[in-house]
Enzyme design. Structure first.
Site, mmCIF file in Angstrom:
data_model
loop_
_atom_site.group_PDB
_atom_site.id
_atom_site.type_symbol
_atom_site.label_atom_id
_atom_site.label_comp_id
_atom_site.label_asym_id
_atom_site.label_seq_id
_atom_site.Cartn_x
_atom_site.Cartn_y
_atom_site.Cartn_z
ATOM 1 N N ASN A 93 0.934 -1.185 0.038
ATOM 2 C CA ASN A 93 -0.022 -0.060 0.128
ATOM 3 C C ASN A 93 1.062 1.511 0.061
ATOM 4 O OD1 ASN A 93 -1.618 1.995 0.645
ATOM 5 N ND2 ASN A 93 -2.346 1.398 2.630
ATOM 6 N N LYS A 153 0.084 4.288 -0.137
ATOM 7 C CA LYS A 153 -0.448 5.417 0.349
ATOM 8 C C LYS A 153 -0.363 6.761 -0.322
ATOM 9 C CE LYS A 153 -0.207 3.067 4.868
ATOM 10 N NZ LYS A 153 0.014 3.263 6.271
ATOM 11 N N HIS A 172 -9.597 0.938 4.789
ATOM 12 C CA HIS A 172 -8.378 1.119 5.508
ATOM 13 C C HIS A 172 -8.567 2.098 6.552
ATOM 14 C CE1 HIS A 172 -4.033 2.453 6.575
ATOM 15 N NE2 HIS A 172 -3.864 1.420 5.869
ATOM 16 N N GLU A 224 -6.843 4.281 7.878
ATOM 17 C CA GLU A 224 -6.653 5.718 7.576
ATOM 18 C C GLU A 224 -7.985 6.542 7.164
ATOM 19 O OE1 GLU A 224 -2.901 5.390 5.725
ATOM 20 O OE2 GLU A 224 -2.007 4.754 7.667
ATOM 21 N N GLU A 243 -5.427 -5.384 10.427
ATOM 22 C CA GLU A 243 -4.448 -4.346 10.539
ATOM 23 C C GLU A 243 -4.763 -3.751 12.070
ATOM 24 O OE1 GLU A 243 -2.429 -3.117 6.727
ATOM 25 O OE2 GLU A 243 -4.068 -1.609 7.132
ATOM 26 N N GLY A 263 2.523 2.081 11.030
ATOM 27 C CA GLY A 263 3.296 3.131 10.817
ATOM 28 C C GLY A 263 4.082 3.322 12.252
ATOM 29 N N SER A 283 3.359 -2.362 10.412
ATOM 30 C CA SER A 283 4.714 -2.482 10.642
ATOM 31 C C SER A 283 5.323 -3.968 10.263
ATOM 32 C CB SER A 283 4.969 -2.229 12.071
ATOM 33 O OG SER A 283 4.521 -0.685 12.347
HETATM 34 P P1 PGA Z 1 2.965 0.013 7.722
HETATM 35 O O1 PGA Z 1 1.173 0.408 7.143
HETATM 36 O O2 PGA Z 1 3.295 -1.196 7.037
HETATM 37 O O3 PGA Z 1 3.524 1.143 7.413
HETATM 38 O O4 PGA Z 1 2.387 -0.197 9.283
HETATM 39 C C1 PGA Z 1 0.403 -0.877 6.808
HETATM 40 C C2 PGA Z 1 -0.805 -0.334 6.345
HETATM 41 O O5 PGA Z 1 -1.231 0.670 6.673
HETATM 42 O O6 PGA Z 1 -1.570 -1.053 5.386
#
Ligand code: PGA
Length: 254
Positions: free
Chosen positions: A10, A12, A98, A100, A170, A176, A216
């Site tokens: 992803n 982003k 997601h 976010e 997740e 992150g 992560s």
């Molecule tokens: P990350 O994000 O690997 O940077 O923790 C995962 C995601 O948001 O799909």
């Protein structure tokens, strides 16, 4: 039960068009012989067509994903993008719900449900993201939150309509942050999600459904995560932006 692993990146809101094409091409070269798993990258909307066109010429096995879609077929919805538009841009997967998007853009489980339907109707594989926040975890509400996300996100579907659905667990506190759930914690939740799908639908759907872990994921924790029975792949954010890191994740079993 053998499910084909899926490693999904992803991207982003990172990478301009040229950066996206360059990264995708490099990745395609390095993954040309990998046939025992599915690989997906999700660039931003503006790069989708360019990335999918540039990969066609090199016969790549990489699937192109979008990071969102809108559930209406067309209409006066300024700034939104339909499933048919994504399909015409070469997209075969879409990330839906997601954290976010839930957190910053107010997406609800009902939106997620409508988006899943729209993607399935256009033959795009939906990746439904679910997961609890840090507060919810502290309050021991993880399973309650997941129940609601699954029940409402998949409301009204018949089992056969969900044959391609992928779920990505997740935990929001792991995204992150560098704080991954331990592989054992993730496995336990994945097992729970699978049993929930069995209860809501049937054993066949539950056994065949791919459940990804996200939050992560890095080259140094992917192998252990993937060694667990109910972890069928990963949704990778930060570590998918760099080809060298992502390729190490893709090669988790080498
Ligand atoms: P990350 O994000 O690997 O940077 O923790 C995962 C995601 O948001 O799909």
């Amino acid at each position: 039960m053998k499910r084909t692993p899926l490693i999904a990146g992803n991207w982003k809101m990172f990478k301009t068009c040229s950066e996206a094409v360059e990264t995708a091409k490099r990745l395609a070269e390095l993954t040309q012989n990998i046939t025992d798993m599915d690989i997906m990258i999700a660039p931003s909307f503006t790069s989708l067509v360019l990335v999918s066109e540039s990969l066609k010429n090199i016969n790549s096995l990489i699937n192109i994903g979008a990071q969102n879609l809108f559930y209406h077929k067309e209409g006066a919805y300024t700034g939104e993008i339909s499933a048919a538009m994504l399909k015409s841009a070469g997209v075969s997967y879409v990330i839906i719900g997601h954290s976010e998007r839930r957190q910053y853009f107010g997406e609800t489980n009902e939106d997620v449900c409508r988006k899943i339907r729209a993607s399935i109707e256009s033959n795009i594989v939906p990746i439904m993201c679910i997961g609890e926040t840090e507060t919810e975890k502290k309050e021991e509400k993880t399973l309650y939150v997941l129940d609601k996300q699954i029940e409402n996100g998949l409301k009204g579907f018949r089992s056969n309509e969900l044959a391609t659905l992928v779920i990505a667990y997740e935990p929001v506190w792991a995204i992150g942050t560098g704080n991954t759930a331990t592989p054992e914690q993730a496995e336990e939740v994945h097992r729970y999600i699978r049993s929930k799908i069995e209860k809501m639908f049937d054993l066949n759907l539950a056994e065949n459904m791919r459940i990804l872990y996200g939050g992560s994921v890095k080259p140094d924790n992917i192998s252990e995560l993937m060694s667990h029975e109910n972890i069928d792949g990963a949704l990778v954010g930060g570590a998918s932006l760099d080809v060298n890191n992502f390729i190490k994740i893709v090669n988790f079993n080498k």
